[in-house]
Design a protein around this motif. Sequence first.
Motif, short mmCIF file in Angstrom:
data_model
loop_
_atom_site.label_atom_id
_atom_site.label_comp_id
_atom_site.label_asym_id
_atom_site.label_seq_id
_atom_site.Cartn_x
_atom_site.Cartn_y
_atom_site.Cartn_z
N LEU A 82 0.83 -1.20 0.00
CA LEU A 82 0.00 0.00 0.00
C LEU A 82 0.87 1.26 0.00
O LEU A 82 0.60 2.22 -0.73
CB LEU A 82 -0.92 0.01 1.23
CG LEU A 82 -1.84 1.22 1.38
CD1 LEU A 82 -2.81 1.32 0.21
CD2 LEU A 82 -2.61 1.15 2.70
N PHE A 83 1.94 1.25 0.78
CA PHE A 83 2.87 2.38 0.82
C PHE A 83 3.52 2.59 -0.55
O PHE A 83 3.57 3.71 -1.06
CB PHE A 83 3.94 2.14 1.88
CG PHE A 83 5.04 3.16 1.88
CD1 PHE A 83 4.84 4.42 2.43
CD2 PHE A 83 6.27 2.87 1.32
CE1 PHE A 83 5.85 5.38 2.43
CE2 PHE A 83 7.29 3.81 1.31
CZ PHE A 83 7.08 5.07 1.87
N PHE A 84 4.01 1.50 -1.16
CA PHE A 84 4.64 1.61 -2.47
C PHE A 84 3.67 2.17 -3.50
O PHE A 84 4.02 3.03 -4.31
CB PHE A 84 5.13 0.22 -2.94
CG PHE A 84 6.21 -0.37 -2.09
CD1 PHE A 84 7.12 0.43 -1.42
CD2 PHE A 84 6.32 -1.75 -1.94
CE1 PHE A 84 8.12 -0.11 -0.63
CE2 PHE A 84 7.31 -2.30 -1.15
CZ PHE A 84 8.21 -1.49 -0.50
N TYR A 85 2.43 1.69 -3.46
CA TYR A 85 1.44 2.11 -4.45
C TYR A 85 1.09 3.59 -4.30
O TYR A 85 1.04 4.34 -5.29
CB TYR A 85 0.17 1.26 -4.32
CG TYR A 85 -0.90 1.61 -5.32
CD1 TYR A 85 -0.69 1.43 -6.69
CD2 TYR A 85 -2.12 2.14 -4.90
CE1 TYR A 85 -1.68 1.76 -7.61
CE2 TYR A 85 -3.10 2.47 -5.82
CZ TYR A 85 -2.88 2.28 -7.17
OH TYR A 85 -3.86 2.62 -8.08
N LEU A 86 0.88 4.04 -3.05
CA LEU A 86 0.51 5.43 -2.82
C LEU A 86 1.64 6.38 -3.21
O LEU A 86 1.42 7.43 -3.83
CB LEU A 86 0.12 5.64 -1.35
CG LEU A 86 -1.16 4.94 -0.89
CD1 LEU A 86 -1.39 5.19 0.60
CD2 LEU A 86 -2.36 5.42 -1.70
N PHE A 111 1.41 9.14 -6.18
CA PHE A 111 1.63 10.55 -5.86
C PHE A 111 2.85 11.10 -6.61
O PHE A 111 2.79 12.18 -7.22
CB PHE A 111 1.82 10.72 -4.35
CG PHE A 111 2.17 12.13 -3.96
CD1 PHE A 111 1.19 13.12 -3.92
CD2 PHE A 111 3.48 12.48 -3.64
CE1 PHE A 111 1.51 14.42 -3.56
CE2 PHE A 111 3.81 13.78 -3.29
CZ PHE A 111 2.82 14.75 -3.25
N GLY A 112 3.97 10.37 -6.55
CA GLY A 112 5.20 10.86 -7.17
C GLY A 112 5.09 11.02 -8.67
O GLY A 112 5.48 12.05 -9.23
N ASN A 113 4.54 10.01 -9.34
CA ASN A 113 4.43 10.08 -10.80
C ASN A 113 3.38 11.11 -11.23
O ASN A 113 3.56 11.79 -12.24
CB ASN A 113 4.11 8.70 -11.37
CG ASN A 113 5.31 7.79 -11.39
OD1 ASN A 113 6.27 7.99 -12.14
ND2 ASN A 113 5.31 6.78 -10.54
N GLU A 161 -1.44 -3.91 -8.53
CA GLU A 161 -1.31 -3.65 -7.09
C GLU A 161 -2.66 -3.52 -6.37
O GLU A 161 -2.83 -4.10 -5.30
CB GLU A 161 -0.44 -2.42 -6.85
CG GLU A 161 1.03 -2.68 -7.15
CD GLU A 161 1.92 -1.49 -6.85
OE1 GLU A 161 1.94 -1.07 -5.69
OE2 GLU A 161 2.59 -1.00 -7.78
N PRO A 162 -3.66 -2.76 -6.90
CA PRO A 162 -4.95 -2.71 -6.20
C PRO A 162 -5.59 -4.09 -6.05
O PRO A 162 -6.18 -4.39 -5.00
CB PRO A 162 -5.79 -1.80 -7.10
CG PRO A 162 -4.79 -0.94 -7.80
CD PRO A 162 -3.63 -1.84 -8.05
N TYR A 163 -5.46 -4.93 -7.08
CA TYR A 163 -6.02 -6.28 -6.98
C TYR A 163 -5.33 -7.08 -5.88
O TYR A 163 -5.98 -7.75 -5.07
CB TYR A 163 -5.90 -7.01 -8.31
CG TYR A 163 -6.42 -8.43 -8.26
CD1 TYR A 163 -7.78 -8.69 -8.42
CD2 TYR A 163 -5.56 -9.49 -8.01
CE1 TYR A 163 -8.26 -9.99 -8.34
CE2 TYR A 163 -6.04 -10.79 -7.93
CZ TYR A 163 -7.39 -11.03 -8.10
OH TYR A 163 -7.87 -12.32 -8.01
N LEU A 180 9.01 1.16 -9.51
CA LEU A 180 8.09 2.19 -9.99
C LEU A 180 7.96 3.33 -8.97
O LEU A 180 7.72 4.48 -9.34
CB LEU A 180 6.71 1.58 -10.26
CG LEU A 180 6.67 0.42 -11.27
CD1 LEU A 180 5.23 0.00 -11.52
CD2 LEU A 180 7.34 0.80 -12.58
N MET A 181 8.11 3.00 -7.69
CA MET A 181 8.08 4.03 -6.66
C MET A 181 9.36 4.87 -6.68
O MET A 181 9.33 6.08 -6.44
CB MET A 181 7.93 3.37 -5.28
CG MET A 181 7.92 4.35 -4.12
SD MET A 181 8.15 3.55 -2.52
CE MET A 181 9.88 3.06 -2.63
#
Length: 312
Positions: free
Chosen positions: A35-39, A43-45, A81-83, A284-285
């Motif tokens: 969840l941290f990596f995804y958020l 946000f960053g991209n 990631e959401p899945y 990706l993060m």
Amino acid sequence: MGSLKRDNVSEVTEFILVGFSQQPQIQAAFFLGLLFFYLVTMFGNSLIVVVVRWDSRLHTPMYFFLINLSFLDICYSTSWEPYALAQCFRDFPTISYTSCYAQMTKSLFLGMTECIFLAIMAYDRFVAISNPLRYTIIMNNRVCIQLALGTWASAFLVAVTPITAIPARYCGHNTINHFFCEIQALLKLVCSDTPVSLILDLIISVFTLPLLFTFILISYTRIVVAVLKIHSAEARLKAFSTCGSQLTVVTIFYGTAIYMYLKPQSKEYQEDKVMSIFHGAVTLMLNPLIYTLRNKDVKVALRKLAKGKEKS
């Protein structure tokens, strides 16, 4: 369990995802980490896209491709990631054959697109440094748009066409030792008499990784040679700084991809899953962090945006 239709060979209609169901003690840590990596990735991209569009001084070929890369990273991370987060605490969740194939196809397509974009960005830096006076002529708006569209189209043709044209057979095996339909984990279940796994292995092991990575290495080698010929120490430092950011991204992305897809296949499923997380989530993060922390122009634009100044 999966619904199976018994003939001479069982037909798989859904898959069971093992993920970390056999290790419930790490499910919570996996969920919070992913969840941290995804958020951070989102946000960053998204911030890079906004900043580059907002500051007209960043309307150059390099940042045009950076916007494409950021948008691609958003799509890539969202494709699985959401899945994985939604299914994290379920014991052995199932996914339909169609949904699983769609998930695998999207990940393969977007991953291959990213590989090609990184190669194009290396070529863009080579042209900028080796032919600075003709750079805007060679990399004009039309060429940039053609390269971007060509990247998306070629990745689609190379990645998606073999999967849709030659459906795989699974001979009754429907348990995927992964937390989403990752291509390597899924192809381990494919019957040996189907050519789809051979075609995809050929695409990944010959076209995507070694060929493009070799092109990138050649580009950066020639960039280094060109930079060393620059007389101004300040100009050399700026060139190395810009190229260093891209080379860092390339090294992380291609390094993990080569390890995952070109190493001999083994039974170390746990290691494969951890590396898959690093490749598909952590890299990706890191991309937007690397480009913002090591790029002076982007940092200046970010400060101006934070202060609410007029765009240039």
